[in-house]
Enzyme design. Structure first.
Site, PDB file in Angstrom:
ATOM      1  N   ASP A  21      -9.230   9.256  -0.164  1.00 34.56           N
ATOM      2  CA  ASP A  21      -8.208   8.622  -1.000  1.00 34.56           C
ATOM      3  C   ASP A  21      -7.627   9.607  -2.022  1.00 34.56           C
ATOM      4  OD1 ASP A  21      -6.598   6.566  -1.864  1.00 34.56           O
ATOM      5  OD2 ASP A  21      -8.142   5.584  -3.078  1.00 34.56           O
ATOM      6  N   GLY A  24      -1.523  10.397  -2.297  1.00 35.87           N
ATOM      7  CA  GLY A  24      -0.276  10.081  -2.999  1.00 35.87           C
ATOM      8  C   GLY A  24      -0.291  10.614  -4.422  1.00 35.87           C
ATOM      9  N   SER A  66      -6.037   2.020   7.188  1.00 37.73           N
ATOM     10  CA  SER A  66      -6.639   0.677   7.163  1.00 37.73           C
ATOM     11  C   SER A  66      -5.676  -0.373   7.709  1.00 37.73           C
ATOM     12  CB  SER A  66      -7.032   0.310   5.724  1.00 37.73           C
ATOM     13  OG  SER A  66      -5.875   0.049   4.956  1.00 37.73           O
ATOM     14  N   GLU A  68      -4.755  -2.800   6.124  1.00 38.13           N
ATOM     15  CA  GLU A  68      -3.864  -3.100   4.985  1.00 38.13           C
ATOM     16  C   GLU A  68      -2.785  -2.023   4.789  1.00 38.13           C
ATOM     17  OE1 GLU A  68      -7.240  -3.368   4.851  1.00 38.13           O
ATOM     18  OE2 GLU A  68      -7.208  -5.557   4.930  1.00 38.13           O
ATOM     19  N   ASN A  69      -3.069  -0.819   5.274  1.00 40.71           N
ATOM     20  CA  ASN A  69      -2.080   0.270   5.104  1.00 40.71           C
ATOM     21  C   ASN A  69      -0.785   0.023   5.894  1.00 40.71           C
ATOM     22  OD1 ASN A  69      -4.617   2.886   4.867  1.00 40.71           O
ATOM     23  ND2 ASN A  69      -3.517   1.851   3.207  1.00 40.71           N
ATOM     24  N   TRP A  70      -0.818  -0.914   6.858  1.00 34.31           N
ATOM     25  CA  TRP A  70       0.424  -1.279   7.564  1.00 34.31           C
ATOM     26  C   TRP A  70       1.451  -1.852   6.601  1.00 34.31           C
ATOM     27  CZ3 TRP A  70       1.096   0.808  12.069  1.00 34.31           C
ATOM     28  CH2 TRP A  70       0.034   0.976  12.958  1.00 34.31           C
TER      29      TRP A  70
HETATM   30  C1  IPE Z   1      -8.290   3.071   1.615  1.00 30.02           C
HETATM   31  O1  IPE Z   1      -7.415   3.644   0.710  1.00 30.02           O
HETATM   32  C2  IPE Z   1      -7.834   3.335   3.019  1.00 30.02           C
HETATM   33  C3  IPE Z   1      -7.921   4.720   3.465  1.00 30.02           C
HETATM   34  C4  IPE Z   1      -8.401   5.720   2.774  1.00 30.02           C
HETATM   35  C5  IPE Z   1      -7.442   4.983   4.794  1.00 30.02           C
HETATM   36  P1  IPE Z   1      -6.247   2.795   0.027  1.00 30.02           P
HETATM   37  O2  IPE Z   1      -5.538   3.708  -0.906  1.00 30.02           O
HETATM   38  O3  IPE Z   1      -5.445   2.126   1.061  1.00 30.02           O
HETATM   39  O4  IPE Z   1      -7.078   1.696  -0.772  1.00 30.02           O
HETATM   40  P2  IPE Z   1      -6.668   0.766  -1.979  1.00 30.02           P
HETATM   41  O5  IPE Z   1      -5.390   0.092  -1.592  1.00 30.02           O
HETATM   42  O6  IPE Z   1      -6.457   1.659  -3.170  1.00 30.02           O
HETATM   43  O7  IPE Z   1      -7.820  -0.157  -2.171  1.00 30.02           O
HETATM   44  C1  IPE Z   2      -5.221   8.039   1.158  1.00 27.00           C
HETATM   45  O1  IPE Z   2      -4.376   8.424   0.119  1.00 27.00           O
HETATM   46  C2  IPE Z   2      -4.527   8.081   2.493  1.00 27.00           C
HETATM   47  C3  IPE Z   2      -4.278   6.746   3.093  1.00 27.00           C
HETATM   48  C4  IPE Z   2      -4.644   5.622   2.576  1.00 27.00           C
HETATM   49  C5  IPE Z   2      -3.575   6.732   4.349  1.00 27.00           C
HETATM   50  P1  IPE Z   2      -3.358   7.420  -0.555  1.00 27.00           P
HETATM   51  O2  IPE Z   2      -2.068   7.503   0.187  1.00 27.00           O
HETATM   52  O3  IPE Z   2      -3.941   6.072  -0.658  1.00 27.00           O
HETATM   53  O4  IPE Z   2      -3.200   8.077  -1.986  1.00 27.00           O
HETATM   54  P2  IPE Z   2      -3.089   7.320  -3.376  1.00 27.00           P
HETATM   55  O5  IPE Z   2      -4.243   6.384  -3.476  1.00 27.00           O
HETATM   56  O6  IPE Z   2      -1.780   6.613  -3.365  1.00 27.00           O
HETATM   57  O7  IPE Z   2      -3.148   8.417  -4.388  1.00 27.00           O
HETATM   58 MG    MG Z   3      -5.084   5.179  -2.075  1.00 27.53          MG
END
Ligand code: IPE
Ligand code: IPE
Ligand code: MG
Length: 246
Positions: A21, A24, A66, A68-70
């Site tokens: 994580d 971003g 995940s 939820e990432n969709w």
């Molecule tokens: C969890 O990270 C999923 C992955 C690392 C693939 P997210 O960034 O999606 O989790 P939340 O939304 O902060 O809980």
């Molecule tokens: C983890 O990094 C990658 C995925 C969940 C695909 P994030 O994209 O969630 O990064 P943050 O949490 O927004 O910093």
């Molecule tokens: Mg994240």
């Protein structure tokens, strides 16, 4: 501290899982688009995979995308899927050179056809590698996995293939995506968030949790060694007393 020298290789966690994580936030900190964070994150993946195999870790599971990432903006989802395909193409060599077998868990049929094909190809080509099993959790959600398991078991009960009073840990496990993986010993989450985000709820029942503020694109071999060193300092009691363990 030079963590690798402090690691006892006879007491390694058998299965390490990572919630990667912070891509971003890393990008934002650099004044870049989120996508740049994901790209840099794939370098951290290679580093972690190589370091794990070199150390002798048998199972490494990475939370890559995940269920939820969709719900993220389409442009980000599309880019992540493209990055998956290009990384698979590029990293097959790393997998072969290091004798690593690739696997994937999750609702894989929801991935774009191209990603599914690439994934299948790399899985097939690395099938007989035996040093380490690398599992990518893709379109993975622990609740979805448990629902799938309950549905499959219910159907078997309905068809009289299994009797309800015989449903135990082993039966549930058999119906999870991770049926052939051992339970997680060490769960690492980067970026400072201290939550599970729907990752392997069943499999982490007795995992040691390790949270680090390091953002995933900044995660290096040294950070992995530090996490393992920290893990080895803990006493895993599994409900027993300290006296029983020692
Ligand atoms: C969890 O990270 C999923 C992955 C690392 C693939 P997210 O960034 O999606 O989790 P939340 O939304 O902060 O809980
Ligand atoms: C983890 O990094 C990658 C995925 C969940 C695909 P994030 O994209 O969630 O990064 P943050 O949490 O927004 O910093
Ligand atoms: Mg994240």
């Amino acid at each position: 501290m030079n963590f690798i020298e402090e690691i006892d290789t006879s007491k390694l966690p058998q299965h390490i899982a990572v919630i990667m994580d912070g891509n971003g936030r890393w990008a934002k900190g650099q004044g870049l688009m989120r996508v740049a964070g994901h790209k840099k994150g794939s370098k951290a993946v290679r580093e972690t995979v190589e370091a794990s195999a070199e150390l002798g870790i048998r199972y490494l599971t990475l939370y890559t995308f995940s269920t939820e990432n969709w719900n993220r903006p389409k442009i980000e989802v599309d880019t992540l899927m493209k990055l998956l395909v290009s990384s698979l193409k590029k990293e097959i060599k790393t997998l072969q050179d290091n004798d690593i077998a690739l696997r994937a868990i999750g609702n894989l049929s929801s991935l774009p056809a191209k990603a599914q094909r690439e994934l299948e190809e790399v899985i097939e080509k690395t099938r007989n590698n035996s040093r380490m099993t690398l599992t990518l959790a893709l379109s993975y959600g622990a609740r979805e996995e448990l629902i799938k398991s309950v549905k499959e078991i219910s159907l078997k009960v309905k068809k009289d293939l299994i009797s309800p009073h015989l449903i135990d840990d082993a039966v549930i496990k058999e119906h999870l995506y991770t049926h052939d993986l051992p339970d997680v010993d060490l769960l690492i989450r980067t970026s400072g968030e201290q939550r599970i985000s729907n990752f392997m709820l069943w499999q982490i029942a007795y995992a040691e949790l390790y949270f680090t503020p390091v953002l995933w694109p900044d995660f290096t071999k040294e950070h992995l060694y530090e996490a393992i060193y920290n893990y080895q300092k803990r006493e895993r009691r599994f409900g027993k007393t300290s006296e029983q363990i020692n």
